[in-house]
Each structure stands twice: as C-alpha cells, then as structure tokens.
Design a protein around this motif. Structure first.
Motif, PDB file in Angstrom:
ATOM      1  N   TYR A  24      23.852 134.061  -6.760  1.00 11.98           N
ATOM      2  CA  TYR A  24      23.098 133.897  -8.002  1.00 11.98           C
ATOM      3  C   TYR A  24      21.838 134.758  -8.007  1.00 11.98           C
ATOM      4  CZ  TYR A  24      19.514 131.086  -5.651  1.00 11.98           C
ATOM      5  OH  TYR A  24      18.482 130.674  -4.835  1.00 11.98           O
ATOM      6  N   THR A  25      21.357 135.025  -9.205  1.00  8.58           N
ATOM      7  CA  THR A  25      20.078 135.672  -9.414  1.00  8.58           C
ATOM      8  C   THR A  25      19.584 135.279 -10.811  1.00  8.58           C
ATOM      9  OG1 THR A  25      18.830 137.733  -9.297  1.00  8.58           O
ATOM     10  CG2 THR A  25      21.048 137.856 -10.268  1.00  8.58           C
ATOM     11  N   PHE A  26      18.706 136.093 -11.398  1.00  4.26           N
ATOM     12  CA  PHE A  26      18.071 135.715 -12.666  1.00  4.26           C
ATOM     13  C   PHE A  26      18.055 136.867 -13.659  1.00  4.26           C
ATOM     14  CE2 PHE A  26      16.156 133.086  -9.397  1.00  4.26           C
ATOM     15  CZ  PHE A  26      16.178 131.828  -9.967  1.00  4.26           C
ATOM     16  N   TYR A  27      17.880 136.480 -14.922  1.00  8.78           N
ATOM     17  CA  TYR A  27      17.445 137.411 -15.945  1.00  8.78           C
ATOM     18  C   TYR A  27      15.917 137.428 -15.938  1.00  8.78           C
ATOM     19  CZ  TYR A  27      21.928 138.083 -18.351  1.00  8.78           C
ATOM     20  OH  TYR A  27      23.210 138.442 -18.671  1.00  8.78           O
ATOM     21  N   TYR A  28      15.347 138.582 -16.295  1.00 10.75           N
ATOM     22  CA  TYR A  28      13.903 138.690 -16.507  1.00 10.75           C
ATOM     23  C   TYR A  28      13.718 139.222 -17.917  1.00 10.75           C
ATOM     24  CZ  TYR A  28       8.983 139.607 -15.741  1.00 10.75           C
ATOM     25  OH  TYR A  28       7.617 139.582 -15.833  1.00 10.75           O
ATOM     26  N   TRP A  29      13.086 138.420 -18.785  1.00  9.53           N
ATOM     27  CA  TRP A  29      13.106 138.712 -20.224  1.00  9.53           C
ATOM     28  C   TRP A  29      11.686 138.714 -20.806  1.00  9.53           C
ATOM     29  CZ3 TRP A  29      18.010 139.965 -21.524  1.00  9.53           C
ATOM     30  CH2 TRP A  29      18.276 140.278 -22.852  1.00  9.53           C
ATOM     31  N   LYS A  30      10.808 139.515 -20.195  1.00 19.39           N
ATOM     32  CA  LYS A  30       9.439 139.630 -20.698  1.00 19.39           C
ATOM     33  C   LYS A  30       9.113 141.101 -20.905  1.00 19.39           C
ATOM     34  CE  LYS A  30       8.029 135.567 -18.020  1.00 19.39           C
ATOM     35  NZ  LYS A  30       7.164 135.071 -16.934  1.00 19.39           N
ATOM     36  N   LYS A  40       8.235 135.287  -7.279  1.00 17.13           N
ATOM     37  CA  LYS A  40       8.700 136.167  -6.208  1.00 17.13           C
ATOM     38  C   LYS A  40       9.343 135.359  -5.085  1.00 17.13           C
ATOM     39  CE  LYS A  40       7.396 140.556  -4.259  1.00 17.13           C
ATOM     40  NZ  LYS A  40       6.360 141.597  -4.239  1.00 17.13           N
ATOM     41  N   GLU A  41       8.760 134.206  -4.779  1.00 21.19           N
ATOM     42  CA  GLU A  41       9.313 133.331  -3.741  1.00 21.19           C
ATOM     43  C   GLU A  41      10.714 132.864  -4.112  1.00 21.19           C
ATOM     44  OE1 GLU A  41       8.534 128.735  -2.456  1.00 21.19           O
ATOM     45  OE2 GLU A  41       6.767 129.957  -2.838  1.00 21.19           O
ATOM     46  N   VAL A  42      10.896 132.457  -5.356  1.00 21.52           N
ATOM     47  CA  VAL A  42      12.210 131.996  -5.831  1.00 21.52           C
ATOM     48  C   VAL A  42      13.198 133.154  -5.859  1.00 21.52           C
ATOM     49  CG1 VAL A  42      13.443 131.079  -7.828  1.00 21.52           C
ATOM     50  CG2 VAL A  42      11.290 130.044  -7.134  1.00 21.52           C
ATOM     51  N   LEU A  43      12.756 134.313  -6.336  1.00 27.33           N
ATOM     52  CA  LEU A  43      13.628 135.482  -6.417  1.00 27.33           C
ATOM     53  C   LEU A  43      14.114 135.916  -5.035  1.00 27.33           C
ATOM     54  CD1 LEU A  43      14.926 137.679  -8.175  1.00 27.33           C
ATOM     55  CD2 LEU A  43      12.812 139.006  -7.944  1.00 27.33           C
ATOM     56  N   ASN A  44      13.233 135.824  -4.046  1.00 23.52           N
ATOM     57  CA  ASN A  44      13.592 136.261  -2.691  1.00 23.52           C
ATOM     58  C   ASN A  44      14.579 135.315  -2.000  1.00 23.52           C
ATOM     59  OD1 ASN A  44      12.105 138.610  -2.813  1.00 23.52           O
ATOM     60  ND2 ASN A  44      10.273 137.699  -1.924  1.00 23.52           N
ATOM     61  N   LYS A  45      14.821 134.165  -2.600  1.00 24.07           N
ATOM     62  CA  LYS A  45      15.812 133.226  -2.056  1.00 24.07           C
ATOM     63  C   LYS A  45      17.184 133.401  -2.696  1.00 24.07           C
ATOM     64  CE  LYS A  45      12.504 129.558  -0.867  1.00 24.07           C
ATOM     65  NZ  LYS A  45      12.052 128.181  -1.199  1.00 24.07           N
ATOM     66  N   THR A  46      17.270 134.273  -3.692  1.00 16.77           N
ATOM     67  CA  THR A  46      18.548 134.470  -4.381  1.00 16.77           C
ATOM     68  C   THR A  46      19.567 135.122  -3.450  1.00 16.77           C
ATOM     69  OG1 THR A  46      17.860 136.622  -5.249  1.00 16.77           O
ATOM     70  CG2 THR A  46      17.461 134.692  -6.641  1.00 16.77           C
ATOM     71  N   THR A  47      20.833 134.927  -3.773  1.00 16.46           N
ATOM     72  CA  THR A  47      21.919 135.434  -2.920  1.00 16.46           C
ATOM     73  C   THR A  47      22.638 136.622  -3.552  1.00 16.46           C
ATOM     74  OG1 THR A  47      23.261 133.644  -3.859  1.00 16.46           O
ATOM     75  CG2 THR A  47      22.311 133.270  -1.698  1.00 16.46           C
ATOM     76  N   LEU A  48      22.102 137.119  -4.661  1.00 21.25           N
ATOM     77  CA  LEU A  48      22.619 138.318  -5.313  1.00 21.25           C
ATOM     78  C   LEU A  48      21.442 139.284  -5.419  1.00 21.25           C
ATOM     79  CD1 LEU A  48      25.405 139.076  -6.569  1.00 21.25           C
ATOM     80  CD2 LEU A  48      24.466 138.401  -8.781  1.00 21.25           C
ATOM     81  N   SER A  80      12.253 144.089  -3.948  1.00 18.31           N
ATOM     82  CA  SER A  80      13.282 144.667  -3.073  1.00 18.31           C
ATOM     83  C   SER A  80      14.640 144.669  -3.771  1.00 18.31           C
ATOM     84  CB  SER A  80      13.367 143.869  -1.768  1.00 18.31           C
ATOM     85  OG  SER A  80      13.703 142.505  -2.031  1.00 18.31           O
ATOM     86  N   GLN A  81      14.801 143.810  -4.769  1.00 20.03           N
ATOM     87  CA  GLN A  81      16.067 143.725  -5.502  1.00 20.03           C
ATOM     88  C   GLN A  81      16.252 144.948  -6.419  1.00 20.03           C
ATOM     89  OE1 GLN A  81      13.821 141.309  -5.318  1.00 20.03           O
ATOM     90  NE2 GLN A  81      14.875 139.627  -4.286  1.00 20.03           N
ATOM     91  N   LYS A  82      17.494 145.352  -6.596  1.00 21.27           N
ATOM     92  CA  LYS A  82      17.777 146.399  -7.572  1.00 21.27           C
ATOM     93  C   LYS A  82      17.732 145.812  -8.976  1.00 21.27           C
ATOM     94  CE  LYS A  82      20.287 149.954  -5.091  1.00 21.27           C
ATOM     95  NZ  LYS A  82      21.453 150.866  -5.120  1.00 21.27           N
ATOM     96  N   ILE A  83      17.349 146.623  -9.929  1.00 29.19           N
ATOM     97  CA  ILE A  83      17.208 146.170 -11.310  1.00 29.19           C
ATOM     98  C   ILE A  83      18.398 146.656 -12.139  1.00 29.19           C
ATOM     99  CG2 ILE A  83      15.872 146.550 -13.421  1.00 29.19           C
ATOM    100  CD1 ILE A  83      13.371 146.509 -11.610  1.00 29.19           C
ATOM    101  N   VAL A  84      19.003 145.726 -12.862  1.00 32.26           N
ATOM    102  CA  VAL A  84      20.042 146.085 -13.833  1.00 32.26           C
ATOM    103  C   VAL A  84      19.383 146.140 -15.214  1.00 32.26           C
ATOM    104  CG1 VAL A  84      22.217 145.444 -14.912  1.00 32.26           C
ATOM    105  CG2 VAL A  84      21.861 144.973 -12.476  1.00 32.26           C
ATOM    106  N   PHE A 306      33.023 133.619  -9.563  1.00 33.14           N
ATOM    107  CA  PHE A 306      32.001 134.176 -10.447  1.00 33.14           C
ATOM    108  C   PHE A 306      30.598 134.069  -9.840  1.00 33.14           C
ATOM    109  CE2 PHE A 306      32.854 129.785 -11.827  1.00 33.14           C
ATOM    110  CZ  PHE A 306      31.580 129.214 -11.821  1.00 33.14           C
ATOM    111  N   ASN A 307      29.762 135.050 -10.182  1.00 37.72           N
ATOM    112  CA  ASN A 307      28.342 134.995  -9.862  1.00 37.72           C
ATOM    113  C   ASN A 307      27.626 134.270 -10.997  1.00 37.72           C
ATOM    114  OD1 ASN A 307      28.806 136.592  -7.569  1.00 37.72           O
ATOM    115  ND2 ASN A 307      28.497 138.488  -8.734  1.00 37.72           N
TER     116      ASN A 307
END
Length: 325
Positions: A24-30, A40-48, A80-84, A306-307
């Motif tokens: 899982y990961t997130f959308y960023y919509w700002k 950042k702490e929550v994002l760094n725990k994602t598995t995608l 550190s995550q790649k951005i889509v 599915f992710n």
C-alpha cells in the motif's frame, strides 16, 4: 502415505486461511508539495515505494485548455519514494474536441509534467496516471487521448476507474490501458438528501462491483478512502461541503449535538472559515476501519493480488489509522 495426505490437507487449509497482504501507499492531492513529520513517518512505513502525486488539473474554458492548480514545492518535500504524476482532467474537456486538439492536449500535459519534474528535481516513476470521469459521450475521444499521451510521453499510461464505469462498461467502454485504479469511494453525491454515507456505502459499492471479476483489464489496483468532510445544511435545505472536518471538530459550546456525527448551530458566527447562521446543521461523513475491511474482503474474492492506494496522505487523516488490513 496417510500421514503425507493429512499433512497436505493441513497445509492446504493453512494456505486458504492465510491473510492476503496488499502492498500500500497513498495519493498526495495538494497544490503545495509539503510534508510534515507525521506524514513522512506514515509514508516511510508503506510497503509500496511510490507516492501518487497530483501535478495539476486540466479544464476547458471558452474553448481553451487550462492547467489549474499546478504544483509548487516546499523544501520539506524530500522523499525516497518515487513519484507517480497524476493529472485530473474534467470530462467537459473532451466534449466536442478535435483530433488536432487531442494531440495538442497530450503534448502540453506531457511537457508540463516534465517541466515540473525538472524544476523541482522530482524522482518520478515511468508512469502517468490520468484521472477523468469520462462518460459514454466522451469515451472515444478520451481513449484517443490516452493512446496519444502514451505515444508522446513514452511512459506507461494508466487511468482511474469509477464505479459507474465498471457497472456500465458496455456504454462507457474499456480504456486502452494495461492497468486501472479502481476508485472505491464517492458511492453517491454528498449534496443529496440521503441517510447513506456518500463517501463509502459498502452495499452500494458491492452492487456496482458485483461483476468486477469480469472486467477485461486484469491489472487492477484499488483506491480506498480515509478522508472525511462536513456537510452543511442551511434552513432552505441547501448543502455545502467543508473538507477535512471530523467528529472532534463538532465539540463546540455553540453547537447542539443531534447525534454522534451531527450538530445544530446555536449561535450565528464564523465556523471553519465560513459564516453560518443559527439553525444550520453540520453532519460529518467519514470511513471506519470496519468498512475498509469489508471492502477489501469483498474485493479479494473478485480481484487477484491488488495494491492499495489510500486517499489521501494528510496528517489529519492518517493519524491513528491502521493500514495493515
């Protein structure tokens, strides 16, 4: 021999009962790319290792295509995550569009994404996601645009898939992409008079997606909601949305509690940046972990491996959440 057979049956039962993991990961919509410590702490725990980031919207006004809300970047946005890159395009953009305009639109979008990537030194994935609530009347031109964008950008082009586009696929068509993102929210309009949760009503979702296993595109990732909002109703019965309100925001001496998620305003004044009169009501809509668990369980029977992309990464929504379903 009997022992081996029993062992095989035991392993089969364990395998069938094993909980499926969903990266899982997130959308960023700002519009302003800025990330705080909690996010950042929550994002760094994602598995995608991706973040699906809205770059801008596209609309058409007076016959001209317009980019809206183009991103700007704060120095805190260092990941550190790649951005889509994600681009939202209004459905009316494709109404009465000409072939040369489709090419122009695809080229302009590709160039603006590349400009922002270069300007802000963003580490992007080789994918562009297009978000559009296309309809039967715009599908042919929208699908032409997706093909043209793929040719011009050289990237993998993916797109979002709304509930009605699954249910009415004979009318809305199948987009010419190899992967779609199923938007499991907005099951109804928040501006209608209804007792249903407009963000996510699980029974409504199941009705729309009962045949999702028959959808021709098999690479499907799932977008799930973790956001909330307040629906304000005035004395004429008209509604207005205020984003990012939660039940905690209803704790105010000037509010009379009607239920756990609804209040009536007792005194005229400014609330949440809006002037509201006595008698106005505010109802909070949010999504529970139980609802999300039920949706995931339903989809596991329909879609393989599915992710999950949660909408969206915001400290107001991610605090106290469990994302490991």
């Amino acid at each position: 021999m009997k022992t081996l057979k029993l062992l095989w049956i035991f392993l089969l039962i364990i395998s069938c009962n094993k909980k499926e993991d969903h990266p899982y990961t997130f959308y960023y919509w700002k519009t302003k790319l800025s990330i705080n410590t909690k996010e950042k702490e929550v994002l760094n725990k994602t598995t995608l290792p991706l973040l699906y980031t809205r770059f801008f919207d596209v609309d058409k006004s007076s016959g001209k295509f317009q980019p809206i809300g183009v991103i700007i970047k704060d120095t805190s946005f260092n990941l550190s995550q790649k951005i889509v890159p994600v681009v939202f395009i209004t459905n009316r953009t494709f109404l009465y569009i000409k072939n040369d305009e489709i090419t122009f639109l695809a080229k302009s979008i590709s160039e603006l994404i590349n400009k922002k990537k270069s300007e802000y030194h963003l580490n992007t994935a080789p994918e562009i996601q297009i978000d559009c609530d296309w309809t039967a009347g715009t599908r042919d031109d929208y699908f032409k645009f997706l093909k043209e964008l793929k040719k011009i950008s050289g990237k993998e082009i993916t797109c979002t898939l709304r509930l009605h586009q699954v249910k009415d696929k004979a009318l809305t068509g199948i987009p010419p992409v190899e992967k779609v993102y199923l938007m499991c929210y907005s099951t109804s309009s928040p501006l209608e008079n209804s007792d249903k949760n407009s963000i996510l009503d699980v029974n409504t979702l199941k009705s729309y997606l009962k045949n999702i296993d028959e959808y021709p595109i098999k690479k499907i990732d799932v977008a799930l909601p973790i956001y909330s909002w307040g629906i304000v109703t005035n004395y004429l019965g008209k509604h207005k949305l205020i984003n990012a309100l939660s039940e905690k925001d209803l704790e105010n001496a000037n509010f009379k509690k009607i239920s756990d998620n609804e209040i009536e305003i007792l005194k005229d004044g400014f609330y949440f940046g809006n002037y509201m009169n006595k008698g106005f009501r505010i109802k909070i809509e949010s999504v529970s972990q139980q609802q999300l668990t039920e949706v995931i369980s339903f989809l596991e029977k329909k879609i393989q491996h599915f992710n999950i992309i949660y909408y969206q990464l915001d400290s107001k929504f991610v605090t106290g959440q469990n994302f490991n379903f």
